[in-house]
Design a protein around this motif. Sequence first.
Motif, PDB file in Angstrom:
ATOM      1  N   VAL A 125       0.856  -1.035  -0.621  1.00 33.07           N
ATOM      2  CA  VAL A 125      -0.215   0.244  -0.182  1.00 33.07           C
ATOM      3  C   VAL A 125       1.077   1.688  -0.086  1.00 33.07           C
ATOM      4  O   VAL A 125       1.209   2.045  -0.968  1.00 33.07           O
ATOM      5  CB  VAL A 125      -1.254   0.161   1.149  1.00 33.07           C
ATOM      6  N   SER A 126       2.285   1.446   1.346  1.00 34.03           N
ATOM      7  CA  SER A 126       3.153   2.276   1.205  1.00 34.03           C
ATOM      8  C   SER A 126       3.309   2.592  -0.231  1.00 34.03           C
ATOM      9  O   SER A 126       4.361   3.943  -1.038  1.00 34.03           O
ATOM     10  CB  SER A 126       3.631   2.357   2.094  1.00 34.03           C
ATOM     11  N   LEU A 127       3.844   1.929  -0.554  1.00 35.63           N
ATOM     12  CA  LEU A 127       4.712   1.428  -1.934  1.00 35.63           C
ATOM     13  C   LEU A 127       4.013   1.906  -2.974  1.00 35.63           C
ATOM     14  O   LEU A 127       4.233   3.128  -4.160  1.00 35.63           O
ATOM     15  CB  LEU A 127       5.503   0.223  -2.627  1.00 35.63           C
ATOM     16  N   HIS A 168     -11.869  -5.855 -13.755  1.00 35.58           N
ATOM     17  CA  HIS A 168     -12.228  -5.745 -11.939  1.00 35.58           C
ATOM     18  C   HIS A 168     -10.660  -5.115 -11.550  1.00 35.58           C
ATOM     19  O   HIS A 168      -9.952  -4.936 -11.816  1.00 35.58           O
ATOM     20  CB  HIS A 168     -12.925  -7.355 -11.019  1.00 35.58           C
ATOM     21  N   VAL A 169     -10.765  -4.663 -10.347  1.00 32.34           N
ATOM     22  CA  VAL A 169      -9.868  -4.247  -9.509  1.00 32.34           C
ATOM     23  C   VAL A 169      -9.002  -5.927  -8.833  1.00 32.34           C
ATOM     24  O   VAL A 169      -9.540  -6.034  -7.645  1.00 32.34           O
ATOM     25  CB  VAL A 169     -10.055  -3.144  -8.415  1.00 32.34           C
ATOM     26  N   ARG A 170      -7.576  -6.021  -9.013  1.00 32.66           N
ATOM     27  CA  ARG A 170      -7.324  -7.210  -8.363  1.00 32.66           C
ATOM     28  C   ARG A 170      -6.663  -6.257  -7.340  1.00 32.66           C
ATOM     29  O   ARG A 170      -5.358  -7.051  -7.624  1.00 32.66           O
ATOM     30  CB  ARG A 170      -6.321  -8.272  -9.338  1.00 32.66           C
ATOM     31  N   MET A 171      -6.813  -6.304  -6.073  1.00 32.24           N
ATOM     32  CA  MET A 171      -5.985  -6.598  -4.929  1.00 32.24           C
ATOM     33  C   MET A 171      -7.585  -6.447  -4.151  1.00 32.24           C
ATOM     34  O   MET A 171      -8.780  -5.881  -3.917  1.00 32.24           O
ATOM     35  CB  MET A 171      -5.797  -5.189  -4.993  1.00 32.24           C
ATOM     36  N   PRO A 172      -7.560  -6.376  -2.546  1.00 35.36           N
ATOM     37  CA  PRO A 172      -8.379  -6.316  -1.203  1.00 35.36           C
ATOM     38  C   PRO A 172      -8.709  -4.336  -1.895  1.00 35.36           C
ATOM     39  O   PRO A 172      -8.195  -3.395  -1.360  1.00 35.36           O
ATOM     40  CB  PRO A 172      -7.604  -6.270  -0.332  1.00 35.36           C
ATOM     41  N   LEU A 173     -10.288  -5.383  -1.615  1.00 32.46           N
ATOM     42  CA  LEU A 173     -10.423  -3.783  -1.709  1.00 32.46           C
ATOM     43  C   LEU A 173     -10.595  -2.890  -0.187  1.00 32.46           C
ATOM     44  O   LEU A 173     -10.504  -1.409  -0.117  1.00 32.46           O
ATOM     45  CB  LEU A 173     -12.344  -3.659  -1.095  1.00 32.46           C
ATOM     46  N   GLY A 174     -10.192  -3.051   0.268  1.00 33.83           N
ATOM     47  CA  GLY A 174      -9.572  -2.386   1.630  1.00 33.83           C
ATOM     48  C   GLY A 174      -8.193  -2.037   1.861  1.00 33.83           C
ATOM     49  O   GLY A 174      -7.983  -0.755   1.805  1.00 33.83           O
ATOM     50  N   ASP A 175      -7.159  -2.368   1.169  1.00 32.76           N
ATOM     51  CA  ASP A 175      -5.903  -1.845   0.794  1.00 32.76           C
ATOM     52  C   ASP A 175      -6.107  -0.618  -1.024  1.00 32.76           C
ATOM     53  O   ASP A 175      -5.578  -0.463  -0.501  1.00 32.76           O
ATOM     54  CB  ASP A 175      -5.220  -2.656   0.524  1.00 32.76           C
ATOM     55  N   PHE A 176      -6.856  -0.960  -1.334  1.00 35.80           N
ATOM     56  CA  PHE A 176      -7.541   0.277  -2.404  1.00 35.80           C
ATOM     57  C   PHE A 176      -7.347   0.916  -1.985  1.00 35.80           C
ATOM     58  O   PHE A 176      -7.373   2.268  -2.366  1.00 35.80           O
ATOM     59  CB  PHE A 176      -8.194  -0.599  -4.051  1.00 35.80           C
ATOM     60  N   GLU A 177      -9.289   1.204  -0.708  1.00 32.87           N
ATOM     61  CA  GLU A 177      -9.586   2.224  -0.166  1.00 32.87           C
ATOM     62  C   GLU A 177      -8.698   3.109   0.657  1.00 32.87           C
ATOM     63  O   GLU A 177      -7.866   4.063   0.365  1.00 32.87           O
ATOM     64  CB  GLU A 177     -10.963   2.888   0.550  1.00 32.87           C
ATOM     65  N   ARG A 178      -6.955   2.013   0.962  1.00 34.41           N
ATOM     66  CA  ARG A 178      -6.479   3.119   1.942  1.00 34.41           C
ATOM     67  C   ARG A 178      -5.490   3.170   0.910  1.00 34.41           C
ATOM     68  O   ARG A 178      -4.752   4.430   1.074  1.00 34.41           O
ATOM     69  CB  ARG A 178      -5.390   1.785   2.051  1.00 34.41           C
ATOM     70  N   VAL A 179      -5.034   2.784  -0.923  1.00 28.28           N
ATOM     71  CA  VAL A 179      -4.095   2.904  -1.180  1.00 28.28           C
ATOM     72  C   VAL A 179      -4.428   4.800  -2.331  1.00 28.28           C
ATOM     73  O   VAL A 179      -4.054   5.759  -1.760  1.00 28.28           O
ATOM     74  CB  VAL A 179      -3.765   2.477  -2.701  1.00 28.28           C
ATOM     75  N   ARG A 180      -6.388   4.793  -1.952  1.00 30.54           N
ATOM     76  CA  ARG A 180      -6.388   6.009  -2.834  1.00 30.54           C
ATOM     77  C   ARG A 180      -6.811   7.277  -1.855  1.00 30.54           C
ATOM     78  O   ARG A 180      -6.014   8.298  -2.337  1.00 30.54           O
ATOM     79  CB  ARG A 180      -8.136   5.960  -2.896  1.00 30.54           C
TER      80      ARG A 180
END
Lengths: 376, 376
Positions: B98-100, B121-133
């Motif tokens: 996520v940070s990288l 689709h977005v191939r990553m956990p939804l939680g991490d996707f929202e954290r990256v955003r």
Amino acid sequence: MTRGFAVAEYRARVRRAQTEMSRVELGALLLTTEPEIRYFTGFLTRFWESPSRPWFLILPASGDPVAVIPSIGAALMGTTWISDIRTWAAPDPDDDGVSLLADTLREIGGPVGVPDGPESHVRMPLGDFERVRHASGLDWRGDEGIVAALRAVKSEAEIAKIAQACAIAGRAFDRVPEIAAPGVPLSRVFRDFQRLLLEERADWVPYLAGGAGPDGYADVISPASDAPLAEGDVLMLDTGAVWDGYFCDYDRNFAIARSSPAQRDAQARLIEATLAGEEAARAGARACDLWQAMADIVGGGEGAGRLGHGLGMQLTEGLSLTAKDQTVLQPGMVITLEPGVNLAPNRIMVHEENIVITDAAPRRLSRFATPDLPVI
Amino acid sequence: MTRGFAVAEYRARVRRAQTEMSRVELGALLLTTEPEIRYFTGFLTRFWESPSRPWFLILPASGDPVAVIPSIGAALMGTTWISDIRTWAAPDPDDDGVSLLADTLREIGGPVGVPDGPESHVRMPLGDFERVRHASGLDWRGDEGIVAALRAVKSEAEIAKIAQACAIAGRAFDRVPEIAAPGVPLSRVFRDFQRLLLEERADWVPYLAGGAGPDGYADVISPASDAPLAEGDVLMLDTGAVWDGYFCDYDRNFAIARSSPAQRDAQARLIEATLAGEEAARAGARACDLWQAMADIVGGGEGAGRLGHGLGMQLTEGLSLTAKDQTVLQPGMVITLEPGVNLAPNRIMVHEENIVITDAAPRRLSRFATPDLPVI
């Protein structure tokens, strides 16, 4: 061996999910991926290879699951224990299941939980996902790992299917001398090994990796090159073969024509580490404890990485044997032990076996290799 | 035939994407799925079968792509033309890239486009996707179909790989009489047909479906049962075999021991519809025009559904031959023609061929079947 599961097993899975949903106050669980939907329904098809259509399963807080799926899947879903099957003519460029899904969710009620933790993803277009969220008018959140936690602990019937896949791979590994020899391109060995797995009654072979070289191989994820095997190479084949929807995941190393002292030492150390991992694999131990037991033997540096993982309906699923994973082992968890060693800069050998955690010593699902590197 | 693509081809793909990104004012494209990342990099591995790790590729508005990937993939990504490769030790339960990823996106700048249209689709956990955003501090939106539109039009080098996969399947279909006969369980035919595909030099067989029965089959997505073939059955095998990362997708029907008038009529009508689809398959025609041409022959009712689709790096991708799909055909699009007919209530026969759209008549990639249903 019987295919599928008794309906009672699916009902028990749903009940366990609903108990957890009640604890975290979810009105519905929305599932979109192949293993999640199959886990609760038994819907088994290779058609997921096509990305064109989304598929949905909703677990309500009480009562049976509701399938909201493309009409092309109605006949097959109708053969499962699921009775509430709602379909639309997908793919529909105007409304690809969005209204039907939102209506169904509104009828069932929220809050809606969606798996959002490690290894999960939402298998539908992001645009449509946001439209469904909006149209439902419900609260949405993560599933707090409910589905992953359920799937991590296997039933006896699930373990039997994994054991079957392991036995199939074991028979294929026994036949590697039929297909590998100096001069044979690695790409041909890969094709032939998949053929052996099918002959030994794998349903299909979703995963095969491997490598070859005198000092091991560069990684464990590359496709096969057309380079021929040479005398003195060590050849590794690592397969995820499937029987009735369940994977094995283990590998074998073979020396081509002759083995070197470094290769033999590596093999012996890998087996020693595997046995140390097996010894540590007790209910109540943490994933990181198993990692440590193996890292103590193969070296716990940066390169040690992940030394095993859960498996089942997917090639890898659930816990990771890493320094950081604190997951506590429970009886019924099926895991791999997968230590690796460096033979030269950027050249490794890896070894992998499959076990199931019990109340006592783990049960071996793959027939463990010996410390003697086989020469073919 | 050569594996991979010239670096110039990857550079051209990136340039075309960047032209479109400029038009819709995107600072970066974030890609997370196997075909999207492979399209721009050539990163080819079956390791995507493991859901444990997310993988990211960022296309900046100008300059070369940046890979943000698990360290296990560094060696393989290092063999591609990509030079900016940033890795983390995945899976990391504390911060799984996520940070990288957020740091890299901030460095490149937004707005960030993510594929969000049909089939994506977005191939990553939804939680991490929202954290990256959130952590990126950038604006996020859809990619306006940029990636799908690029992938839909194939280069000559891509078409050659699909043709190779088609030729492999053609040789395997020719050998079906070796494996199918009255009394042989369908599950064994499936295993043996995969073996034939591998013997004919498929790299692997991600997809196989089929069915059998005297009045056709119930659907085209079910796994094989252990029921034996019987005299008078029609057997269908439909394969997506892969060569160097590209699919064929077509089927063949065979009568077991003898054919019925209804089966022979169905075969003739399916071929007639396929040829009508081929005749309509001209640059400038719409997907729905091809659907209509075939539906006029097999019947355009509800059951007609999708009568073909694009293919390439995935078994199905891009346009759908349905009544509603207005996509305009362009030279370089590779599609299937896949009409179906009903022989009895809930029993169908389907036929499928693969073609590429050109400036003139389409070019056949599969060797078209004849109106005579083969008897084996």
